[in-house]
Design a protein around this motif. Structure first.
Motif, PDB file in Angstrom:
ATOM      1  N   MET A   1     -48.204 -61.393 -56.121  1.00  0.00           N
ATOM      2  CA  MET A   1     -48.340 -62.817 -56.422  1.00  0.00           C
ATOM      3  C   MET A   1     -46.988 -63.519 -56.458  1.00  0.00           C
ATOM      4  O   MET A   1     -46.784 -64.533 -55.814  1.00  0.00           O
ATOM      5  N   SER A   2     -46.054 -62.965 -57.196  1.00  0.00           N
ATOM      6  CA  SER A   2     -44.764 -63.652 -57.247  1.00  0.00           C
ATOM      7  C   SER A   2     -43.862 -63.071 -56.167  1.00  0.00           C
ATOM      8  O   SER A   2     -44.026 -61.943 -55.737  1.00  0.00           O
ATOM      9  N   GLN A   3     -42.941 -63.886 -55.721  1.00  0.00           N
ATOM     10  CA  GLN A   3     -42.005 -63.425 -54.704  1.00  0.00           C
ATOM     11  C   GLN A   3     -40.641 -64.002 -55.018  1.00  0.00           C
ATOM     12  O   GLN A   3     -40.552 -64.919 -55.825  1.00  0.00           O
ATOM     13  N   PRO A   4     -39.598 -63.470 -54.405  1.00  0.00           N
ATOM     14  CA  PRO A   4     -38.264 -63.967 -54.718  1.00  0.00           C
ATOM     15  C   PRO A   4     -38.173 -65.460 -54.437  1.00  0.00           C
ATOM     16  O   PRO A   4     -38.762 -65.938 -53.466  1.00  0.00           O
ATOM     17  N   ALA A   5     -37.443 -66.196 -55.279  1.00  0.00           N
ATOM     18  CA  ALA A   5     -37.280 -67.635 -55.064  1.00  0.00           C
ATOM     19  C   ALA A   5     -36.716 -67.872 -53.667  1.00  0.00           C
ATOM     20  O   ALA A   5     -35.845 -67.145 -53.211  1.00  0.00           O
ATOM     21  N   GLY A   6     -37.243 -68.875 -52.995  1.00  0.00           N
ATOM     22  CA  GLY A   6     -36.727 -69.196 -51.676  1.00  0.00           C
ATOM     23  C   GLY A   6     -37.600 -68.684 -50.542  1.00  0.00           C
ATOM     24  O   GLY A   6     -37.565 -69.201 -49.442  1.00  0.00           O
ATOM     25  N   THR A   7     -38.406 -67.671 -50.804  1.00  0.00           N
ATOM     26  CA  THR A   7     -39.224 -67.069 -49.747  1.00  0.00           C
ATOM     27  C   THR A   7     -40.156 -68.071 -49.101  1.00  0.00           C
ATOM     28  O   THR A   7     -40.247 -68.162 -47.882  1.00  0.00           O
ATOM     29  N   LEU A   8     -40.859 -68.809 -49.954  1.00  0.00           N
ATOM     30  CA  LEU A   8     -41.866 -69.734 -49.456  1.00  0.00           C
ATOM     31  C   LEU A   8     -41.236 -70.863 -48.641  1.00  0.00           C
ATOM     32  O   LEU A   8     -41.704 -71.211 -47.575  1.00  0.00           O
ATOM     33  N   TYR A   9     -40.146 -71.401 -49.156  1.00  0.00           N
ATOM     34  CA  TYR A   9     -39.468 -72.492 -48.448  1.00  0.00           C
ATOM     35  C   TYR A   9     -38.938 -72.018 -47.099  1.00  0.00           C
ATOM     36  O   TYR A   9     -39.043 -72.721 -46.097  1.00  0.00           O
ATOM     37  N   GLN A  10     -38.366 -70.804 -47.086  1.00  0.00           N
ATOM     38  CA  GLN A  10     -37.827 -70.294 -45.824  1.00  0.00           C
ATOM     39  C   GLN A  10     -38.917 -70.153 -44.768  1.00  0.00           C
ATOM     40  O   GLN A  10     -38.715 -70.469 -43.594  1.00  0.00           O
ATOM     41  N   ARG A  11     -40.068 -69.672 -45.208  1.00  0.00           N
ATOM     42  CA  ARG A  11     -41.189 -69.521 -44.278  1.00  0.00           C
ATOM     43  C   ARG A  11     -41.656 -70.906 -43.786  1.00  0.00           C
ATOM     44  O   ARG A  11     -41.905 -71.107 -42.609  1.00  0.00           O
ATOM     45  N   LEU A  12     -41.756 -71.860 -44.728  1.00  0.00           N
ATOM     46  CA  LEU A  12     -42.165 -73.225 -44.376  1.00  0.00           C
ATOM     47  C   LEU A  12     -41.184 -73.817 -43.367  1.00  0.00           C
ATOM     48  O   LEU A  12     -41.589 -74.417 -42.367  1.00  0.00           O
ATOM     49  N   ARG A  13     -39.895 -73.626 -43.629  1.00  0.00           N
ATOM     50  CA  ARG A  13     -38.856 -74.167 -42.757  1.00  0.00           C
ATOM     51  C   ARG A  13     -39.010 -73.612 -41.337  1.00  0.00           C
ATOM     52  O   ARG A  13     -38.948 -74.350 -40.359  1.00  0.00           O
ATOM     53  N   THR A  14     -39.224 -72.310 -41.236  1.00  0.00           N
ATOM     54  CA  THR A  14     -39.400 -71.667 -39.923  1.00  0.00           C
ATOM     55  C   THR A  14     -40.608 -72.255 -39.197  1.00  0.00           C
ATOM     56  O   THR A  14     -40.529 -72.595 -38.011  1.00  0.00           O
ATOM     57  N   LEU A  15     -41.716 -72.396 -39.917  1.00  0.00           N
ATOM     58  CA  LEU A  15     -42.944 -72.902 -39.288  1.00  0.00           C
ATOM     59  C   LEU A  15     -42.775 -74.359 -38.855  1.00  0.00           C
ATOM     60  O   LEU A  15     -43.220 -74.755 -37.783  1.00  0.00           O
ATOM     61  N   LEU A  16     -42.124 -75.168 -39.702  1.00  0.00           N
ATOM     62  CA  LEU A  16     -41.928 -76.585 -39.362  1.00  0.00           C
ATOM     63  C   LEU A  16     -41.053 -76.721 -38.122  1.00  0.00           C
ATOM     64  O   LEU A  16     -41.338 -77.526 -37.238  1.00  0.00           O
ATOM     65  N   ARG A  17     -40.004 -75.918 -38.072  1.00  0.00           N
ATOM     66  CA  ARG A  17     -39.101 -76.014 -36.905  1.00  0.00           C
ATOM     67  C   ARG A  17     -39.814 -75.568 -35.636  1.00  0.00           C
ATOM     68  O   ARG A  17     -39.520 -76.067 -34.552  1.00  0.00           O
ATOM     69  N   ALA A  18     -40.746 -74.643 -35.759  1.00  0.00           N
ATOM     70  CA  ALA A  18     -41.475 -74.150 -34.583  1.00  0.00           C
ATOM     71  C   ALA A  18     -42.691 -75.039 -34.274  1.00  0.00           C
ATOM     72  O   ALA A  18     -43.449 -74.737 -33.357  1.00  0.00           O
ATOM     73  N   GLU A  19     -42.859 -76.140 -35.061  1.00  0.00           N
ATOM     74  CA  GLU A  19     -44.013 -77.038 -34.899  1.00  0.00           C
ATOM     75  C   GLU A  19     -45.340 -76.295 -34.978  1.00  0.00           C
ATOM     76  O   GLU A  19     -46.282 -76.569 -34.234  1.00  0.00           O
ATOM     77  N   GLN A  20     -45.406 -75.316 -35.876  1.00  0.00           N
ATOM     78  CA  GLN A  20     -46.638 -74.570 -36.098  1.00  0.00           C
ATOM     79  C   GLN A  20     -47.436 -75.243 -37.210  1.00  0.00           C
ATOM     80  O   GLN A  20     -46.849 -75.785 -38.138  1.00  0.00           O
TER      81      GLN A  20
END
Lengths: 279, 105
Positions: A1-20
């Motif tokens: 359930m919990s993950q290191p801080a920053g994980t979610l944002y990094q994934r979001l950033r990757t997806l947004l840049r890839a227009e996914q």
């Protein structure tokens, strides 16, 4: 359930840049403020809002919002309750579902001057623009640098290959005045889920085209009702650029269900669709 | 949010902490749709906008307070129609609600 801080944002950033396509759900009020889930149509969700049932409902709603390209706040009980009777006596979890859908598509048939102007305006509005014409010397990147792609093809193969990707948010604009080209383009467009289909031409061209369409069996009222022909709002547009504005204004008005008079001459809320969504 | 990524990357690479303010809800006439976002770093630098310029100043103060640990992540309301609204209003007369939080997720 919990993950290191920053994980979610990094994934979001990757997806947004890839227009996914991706949706981010954030608890903005109630128990667990700041709780988050990152949801895509293909991958397992990341994060949690604090209860498995709440997570399940949030994923369901986020995927629906993503499909519609909408963002907004939903209210749940802490264990995913959604019906008013289940919500009595429980605290409310308000979740902001923010969705990033891929850009809507505009397919423009016919490599003419109107196409260049319409392509420019469509880019301003955030469309992914495809220009299609069978004539190789006209359908060039050089003439349409604003287009995301220029396809040299007859309409039918393009619709057969990719027509299934067109949905409610997408537009097909047929600007050829050539029946060889616009009849198959109209047939192809009607077989898709495109939310807007416009066909250019004078009243006379339009009348002749309707005859040709009837000859090939396009004569059902529900088919013809989808065609905006002649294309565009009655702005008195003359130049390709003015015409592009009249077409794009019509696309917006069709989406919102507005009649498009001047605001001075109408009343009621300025924003939102007439079905009552939005403010 | 998409348009903020480059600035956020730069700030985070320089070791700055970042707060994000997102429009979550609008009532009446509002200049920006839900999802409009603005980022503020702990130096008070700003990227993006959440209105037509009416409330950005107040959002920066609120974001800095959250980054300093003086306020919790929360919804902040701007507009004339709400009694509890901030003193800063929208010239268009609408109400917007923003969620402001540190980017620590």
């Amino acid at each position: 359930m919990s993950q290191p801080a920053g994980t979610l944002y990094q994934r979001l950033r990757t997806l947004l840049r890839a227009e996914q396509p991706v949706a981010l759900v954030t608890v903005v009020a109630g128990p667990g403020v700041g709780g988050k889930m990152l949801i895509t149509p293909t991958d397992a969700p990341l994060g949690s809002l604090g209860h498995p049932e709440l997570d399940r409902i949030a994923v369901r709603d986020a995927l629906a919002e993503l499909e519609a390209g909408r963002s907004g706040v939903r209210h749940y009980g802490p264990e995913g309750q959604t019906t008013p009777e289940d919500l009595v006596g429980t605290p409310t979890v308000s979740a902001f579902i923010e969705s990033w859908a891929p850009p809507p598509q505009m397919w423009i048939f016919g490599a003419v001057d109107f196409t260049a102007a319409l392509g420019k305006v469509a880019k301003v509005l955030g469309y992914r623009v495809t220009v299609c014409d069978a004539r190789e010397i006209f359908a060039t990147r050089r003439r349409f640098p604003m287009a995301d792609e220029v396809v040299v093809s007859w309409p039918s193969p393009l619709f057969e290959r990719r027509g299934h990707t067109l949905g409610q948010r997408d537009a097909v604009c047929i600007l050829t005045h050539d029946p060889k080209f616009d009849v198959p383009a109209v047939q192809g467009a009607l077989a898709t889920g495109a939310g807007y289909i416009g066909v250019m031409g004078s009243r006379k061209t339009h009348a002749k085209r309707m005859e040709r369409l009837a000859e090939v069996g396009v004569d059902q009222p529900e088919q013809l009702a989808r065609l905006m022909s002649p294309i565009g709002l009655d702005l008195g547009a003359r130049t390709p650029e003015e015409t592009a504005i009249s077409i794009c204004a019509e696309i917006i008005a069709r989406r919102t269900g507005r009649l498009a008079p001047s605001l001075r001459d109408s009343s009621g809320p300025i924003h939102g669709t007439l079905d009552g969504t939005g403010g | 949010m998409k348009e903020l990524l480059d600035d956020i990357d730069r700030w985070q690479a320089a070791g700055s902490r970042v707060a994000i303010a997102r429009v979550v809800d609008i009532e009446g006439s509002g200049p920006r749709e839900p999802g409009a976002a603005m980022a503020v770093n702990d130096q008070g630098e700003v990227a993006g906008s959440v209105s037509g310029g009416c409330v950005e100043g107040a959002v920066v103060s609120e974001a800095l307070a959250i980054l300093a640990g003086e306020a919790e992540p929360r919804i902040v309301t701007f507009g004339y129609s709400d009694d509890e609204a901030f003193a800063v209003g929208l010239t268009c007369g609408g109400t917007i609600r923003l969620f402001i939080e540190p980017l620590d997720w």
